[in-house]
Design an enzyme around this catalytic site. Structure first.
Site, mmCIF file in Angstrom:
data_model
loop_
_atom_site.group_PDB
_atom_site.id
_atom_site.type_symbol
_atom_site.label_atom_id
_atom_site.label_comp_id
_atom_site.label_asym_id
_atom_site.label_seq_id
_atom_site.Cartn_x
_atom_site.Cartn_y
_atom_site.Cartn_z
ATOM 1 N N SER A 1 -3.100 -0.095 -87.310
ATOM 2 C CA SER A 1 -2.372 1.043 -86.713
ATOM 3 C C SER A 1 -1.050 0.587 -86.067
ATOM 4 C CB SER A 1 -3.204 1.880 -85.749
ATOM 5 O OG SER A 1 -4.176 2.616 -86.469
ATOM 6 N N HIS B 1 7.956 -0.188 -74.293
ATOM 7 C CA HIS B 1 9.232 0.423 -73.912
ATOM 8 C C HIS B 1 9.544 -0.106 -72.519
ATOM 9 C CE1 HIS B 1 8.462 3.120 -77.278
ATOM 10 N NE2 HIS B 1 7.288 3.404 -76.746
ATOM 11 N N CYS C 1 -7.535 0.984 -85.465
ATOM 12 C CA CYS C 1 -8.588 1.740 -86.129
ATOM 13 C C CYS C 1 -9.758 0.816 -86.439
ATOM 14 C CB CYS C 1 -8.053 2.339 -87.421
ATOM 15 S SG CYS C 1 -6.695 3.489 -87.152
#
Lengths: 147, 147
Positions: A69, A74, A89
């Protein structure tokens, strides 16, 4: 992800914020990518590639595309803080290891991490609600195991 | 993200699963990217670029790097389902619009969406816990407003 019969439609999503980090570390793309790589390897996931953007006057976003995934950060150097998430996943990976690698590299004063189990319980065929499992609020020292 | 004085260390993260989608739509990279672009525009966010991987034998991951953070999908054609998330920093964007654009394009039989408010309440300086705001479970018809 590699959706095939071995991969169930379920996974674990870690959301987190790290606070109290030295500003220059949060603009150091190599340091951040290296920490993410180390954490992704420790998590058992496979990195397909990074998409990285350095913002002006400051701040970095790094998105890691995983076979299982994704992982992202940030950064806000002016706040000494970053947002983090990692979703894997299946049930083979431990995405919290990626958060641990960031904590080891960046030595935040505080970290908030939340783990969300997502998708379908294919054992019963019933959809799982998106439920909170745990919330961590750690006053971190040099190294903290968050899970 | 564009971290500057106008951008607070806070944001909204939407996590979702869409179920009951025609398999071929979930392998159609152009359709998926177009729906994400439309949703990102509607959300008020700015797309910097996509990182896209088509898996074999099936399945697509698309990571969109936004000026305000990121959006992602991971599709499972064999399950008729996808995982979605969109995180936007600040209070200007509406990331749920991205989920709505996917729902409009893919017409899922069911959608689960969760909104998580993240980061610091800079009004008081107090860190917000990562709290669940709402959980949607919608039996969707052609078009559903999820928020």
């Amino acid at each position: 992800m590699v959706p095939n019969e071995e991969h169930l439609f379920q996974g674990i999503h870690i959301l987190g914020e790290l606070y109290g980090i030295e500003a220059e570390l949060l603009d150091d793309v190599k340091l951040l990518e290296d920490a993410l790589k180390e954490g992704i390897e420790a998590s058992g996931a496979t990195l397909c590639g990074f998409q990285t953007k350095k913002f002006e006057p400051q701040g970095v976003t790094i998105l890691g595309l995983l076979s299982e995934s994704h992982a992202s950060i940030h950064t806000y150097p002016d706040k000494g803080a970053l947002f983090f998430d990692a979703f894997t996943c299946g049930d083979r990976c431990q995405p919290v290891r990626i958060a641990e690698a960031l904590i080891k590299a960046l030595k935040p004063g505080k970290s908030n991490l939340k783990s969300v189990r997502r998708g379908e319980d294919t054992g019963t065929g019933a959809p799982l609600t998106l439920e909170s499992e745990k919330v961590f609020t750690e006053e971190t020292s040099e190294s903290v195991s968050v899970c």
